[in-house]
Design a protein around this motif. Structure first.
Motif, mmCIF file in Angstrom:
data_model
loop_
_atom_site.group_PDB
_atom_site.id
_atom_site.type_symbol
_atom_site.label_atom_id
_atom_site.label_comp_id
_atom_site.label_asym_id
_atom_site.label_seq_id
_atom_site.Cartn_x
_atom_site.Cartn_y
_atom_site.Cartn_z
ATOM 1 N N ARG A 142 0.854 -1.254 -0.037
ATOM 2 C CA ARG A 142 -0.168 0.060 0.094
ATOM 3 C C ARG A 142 0.847 1.214 0.010
ATOM 4 O O ARG A 142 2.141 1.244 0.540
ATOM 5 N N VAL A 144 0.846 5.281 1.099
ATOM 6 C CA VAL A 144 0.101 6.456 1.903
ATOM 7 C C VAL A 144 0.618 7.905 1.771
ATOM 8 O O VAL A 144 1.923 7.815 1.038
ATOM 9 N N LEU A 163 -6.076 6.923 -3.579
ATOM 10 C CA LEU A 163 -5.990 6.793 -2.164
ATOM 11 C C LEU A 163 -7.453 7.309 -1.728
ATOM 12 O O LEU A 163 -7.867 8.115 -2.383
ATOM 13 N N ARG A 164 -7.653 6.636 -0.405
ATOM 14 C CA ARG A 164 -8.793 6.743 0.205
ATOM 15 C C ARG A 164 -8.302 7.392 1.782
ATOM 16 O O ARG A 164 -7.473 6.951 2.082
ATOM 17 N N ALA A 166 -7.696 7.213 5.328
ATOM 18 C CA ALA A 166 -7.654 6.250 6.128
ATOM 19 C C ALA A 166 -7.659 6.587 7.815
ATOM 20 O O ALA A 166 -7.764 5.777 8.791
ATOM 21 N N GLY A 167 -7.492 7.871 7.878
ATOM 22 C CA GLY A 167 -7.543 8.410 9.150
ATOM 23 C C GLY A 167 -7.349 9.990 9.344
ATOM 24 O O GLY A 167 -6.548 10.479 8.275
ATOM 25 N N THR A 174 -4.495 11.065 6.861
ATOM 26 C CA THR A 174 -3.667 9.940 6.003
ATOM 27 C C THR A 174 -4.636 9.309 4.861
ATOM 28 O O THR A 174 -5.681 9.078 5.386
ATOM 29 N N TYR A 175 -4.005 9.151 3.793
ATOM 30 C CA TYR A 175 -4.637 8.647 2.697
ATOM 31 C C TYR A 175 -3.923 7.417 2.379
ATOM 32 O O TYR A 175 -2.774 7.504 2.724
ATOM 33 N N SER A 176 -4.547 6.395 1.942
ATOM 34 C CA SER A 176 -4.093 5.063 1.799
ATOM 35 C C SER A 176 -4.475 4.634 0.391
ATOM 36 O O SER A 176 -5.830 4.686 0.283
ATOM 37 N N THR A 177 -3.715 3.725 -0.381
ATOM 38 C CA THR A 177 -4.441 2.871 -1.356
ATOM 39 C C THR A 177 -5.126 1.701 -0.881
ATOM 40 O O THR A 177 -5.987 0.971 -1.604
#
Length: 178
Positions: A142, A144, A163-164, A166-167, A174-177
């Motif tokens: 992933r 971030v 990315l979406r 994540a927190g 924070t965005y993550s794949t």
């Protein structure tokens, strides 16, 4: 954009001291993402101007990355920091890169495009390319990035790069794949 859309640029290496492996350039429709040269890092840090830079390069973030790379030579490797070059002009218009090595399968990336080239989709194009490239790297499952939620343009870039959210923290999201 998939990793199969990324190719070696075939551009000549005009700096014999240029770090990074051959073929480390990533080419998109309008951009080339290539590792910094030692001369470019030195020029940014000393305040010198190079002819192949957009008039407003380096921006503040680019100076920070040049300092980071100067203190972390491994950041010049294949999975490190790159300049964003506008293919139509050959000018450096920003920077994008991975903060290697991955931790627990995640690698962070960051990017910046100079004000004169914003609004053209370059940040999204560079982000998509570096994310696709990162997801092909060993040990990465992933990708971030962090962003200030008060910066909707950067949030859109991350979302368009796949990315979406994540927190969220006090000042950063924070965005993550994954």
């Amino acid at each position: 954009m998939s990793s199969s859309d990324l190719t070696a640029s075939g551009l000549p290496d005009s700096d014999p001291a240029r770090p990074g492996p051959a073929g480390a350039d990533l080419t998109t429709g309008r951009l080339v993402l290539r590792p910094w040269t030692s001369g470019e890092i030195a020029a940014v840090l000393s305040g010198d101007r190079l002819a192949h830079w957009a008039d407003d390069f380096p921006a503040e973030g680019d100076r920070a990355i040049a300092g980071f790379v100067a203190g972390n030579p491994s950041a010049l490797g294949e999975h490190g920091q790159r300049l964003i070059i506008e293919r139509s002009t050959g000018l450096v218009v920003g920077a994008v890169g991975l903060f290697w090595p991955p931790a627990d399968g995640a690698v962070e990336f960051g990017y910046g495009v100079v004000p004169s080239r914003r609004g053209r989709g370059y940040a999204t194009e560079a982000a998509r390319a570096i994310v696709a490239f990162a997801l092909t790297a060993p040990g990465v499952d992933r990708v971030v990035a962090t962003v200030e939620p008060s910066n909707p343009a950067s949030v859109r870039v991350l979302e368009k790069a796949g990315l979406r959210l994540a927190g969220t923290g006090e000042t950063l999201a924070t965005y993550s794949t994954a």
